[in-house]
Each structure stands twice: as structure tokens, then as C-alpha cells.
Design a protein around this motif. Sequence first.
Motif, short mmCIF file in Angstrom:
data_model
loop_
_atom_site.label_atom_id
_atom_site.label_comp_id
_atom_site.label_asym_id
_atom_site.label_seq_id
_atom_site.Cartn_x
_atom_site.Cartn_y
_atom_site.Cartn_z
N GLY A 168 0.83 -1.21 0.00
CA GLY A 168 0.00 0.00 0.00
C GLY A 168 0.85 1.25 0.00
O GLY A 168 0.59 2.20 -0.75
N ASP B 159 1.21 3.87 -3.30
CA ASP B 159 0.99 5.31 -3.16
C ASP B 159 2.18 6.10 -3.69
O ASP B 159 2.01 7.17 -4.27
CB ASP B 159 0.72 5.67 -1.70
CG ASP B 159 -0.62 5.13 -1.22
OD1 ASP B 159 -1.49 4.82 -2.07
OD2 ASP B 159 -0.79 5.02 0.01
N ARG C 75 0.13 -1.34 -10.80
CA ARG C 75 -0.55 -0.51 -9.79
C ARG C 75 -2.01 -0.95 -9.69
O ARG C 75 -2.54 -1.13 -8.60
CB ARG C 75 -0.49 0.98 -10.15
CG ARG C 75 0.76 1.68 -9.71
CD ARG C 75 0.73 3.18 -10.03
NE ARG C 75 -0.50 3.85 -9.68
CZ ARG C 75 -0.88 4.17 -8.44
NH1 ARG C 75 -0.10 3.88 -7.41
NH2 ARG C 75 -2.02 4.79 -8.22
N LEU D 29 -3.70 -2.52 -6.45
CA LEU D 29 -4.86 -1.85 -5.85
C LEU D 29 -6.04 -2.80 -5.74
O LEU D 29 -6.79 -2.77 -4.75
CB LEU D 29 -5.23 -0.60 -6.65
CG LEU D 29 -4.25 0.57 -6.50
CD1 LEU D 29 -4.46 1.59 -7.62
CD2 LEU D 29 -4.39 1.22 -5.13
N ARG E 173 -8.78 -1.77 -2.96
CA ARG E 173 -9.00 -0.33 -3.15
C ARG E 173 -9.62 -0.17 -4.55
O ARG E 173 -9.00 0.26 -5.49
CB ARG E 173 -7.68 0.43 -3.00
CG ARG E 173 -7.19 0.40 -1.55
CD ARG E 173 -5.76 0.79 -1.34
NE ARG E 173 -5.36 2.07 -1.89
CZ ARG E 173 -4.14 2.58 -1.75
NH1 ARG E 173 -3.22 1.92 -1.04
NH2 ARG E 173 -3.82 3.73 -2.30
N GLU F 157 -9.78 3.25 -6.74
CA GLU F 157 -8.48 3.61 -7.31
C GLU F 157 -8.08 2.62 -8.41
O GLU F 157 -7.50 3.01 -9.42
CB GLU F 157 -7.42 3.63 -6.22
CG GLU F 157 -7.61 4.73 -5.19
CD GLU F 157 -6.67 4.54 -4.01
OE1 GLU F 157 -5.52 5.00 -4.10
OE2 GLU F 157 -7.11 3.91 -3.02
N CYS F 158 -8.39 1.36 -8.18
CA CYS F 158 -8.09 0.34 -9.19
C CYS F 158 -8.83 0.65 -10.48
O CYS F 158 -8.26 0.56 -11.58
CB CYS F 158 -8.46 -1.04 -8.66
SG CYS F 158 -8.20 -2.36 -9.86
#
Length: 183
Positions: free
Chosen positions: A23, A27, A44, A48, A53, A56-57
Amino acid sequence: GREGEFVLAMRWLLSRQDGATLGWFVDRTAAPELAADVRVTFWRAYALSWLERRGECLVEIRRLLDMGGRERVLGPRERGWVLTAYADLMLLEGARDEAELRYRRLADSGVPALRDWGRLQSAGLAFVANRYGEAAAGYREICQAEAKGAWAEHACAMADIAAQLERLLSEGERYGAAAHYGH
């Protein structure tokens, strides 16, 4: 640049299932200079997703889809993951119509695993929408396929259940069943 190192680090952290460090690292890889790299964006998105997440994914997957012409950087399995993850995330985010459209596109794929997943999910969406005849046909198609995939047994059972529900629904129509089950 150092994009290859970032990809290697994310893959290593995923293999170690180190969510806290992953994580933090994900970021740190949100930097604009890395955003144009297809491989970094893919990993990424994958990380994610693993971190659950979803929002964001989905942003990263949309960026990958927008990159389109550079898709040859990703292998077939990675491209398949992008397409299935996008449809799955759309469904999980409540965009059922968009997810259904995506699953139907997958169902028409020439790649067997994508085709099977698209067919299975399309049949499942038809089932939960009370379109039992459509669901039964979709499940039966998977069940009767020459190459039995991981979902064949489930599809065979669901085909029978959906066919029974379609029969019950059609028999119950003389009693006004359609008023309770929107088509």
C-alpha cells in the motif's frame, strides 16, 4: 527510467502478500512521471485490486484502456485481467448495465478463458434479473462446451435450476406471476 524496478518491487510485494508495504509503495508510484508507463499502471491496478481499493483500481484500469494503442506492452494474460477486472469492478460498483455489456463482449472473445468468464457472468446477471430462459441457455452453453472449464459443474447445475425457474414462472403466469418478476 526505473519503471522495471518499480514493477519488480510490486510483484515481489504481491508474492509476499505484504499489504502494508505494498500500500505504501503503490501510493509512492502514483507519480505523474510513472503514469505514462503501461506496465507500472497495470501493476498498480493489480496491486490496488489486491488491496481491495476498488475505486483507485478502476481509475488505473480506465487509464490502461485509454492507453489502448500501447497494449502490446502487456501480455495476453495481463490484457485478459484488465478486461475481466474492469467488468467485475463495474458490477461491484453498481454499474450493472455497463458490466453486462462488458461481459457480453468477453463472451464473444476468441480467448477461451475470457469467453467462459463472460458467458458465466452474463448468465448470472440474467439469472438475478429473473430472465431465467436466457440464464439457462447461457449456463447450458458452458455446461455443454467440449473443453470443460473450472465453472462447468456449476454451470450445469445452474442451467437446470434456471430452466426449472423459467418453467415455474411461465406456468405461474396464468396467476399473474409476471407482476412480481419484472422482465
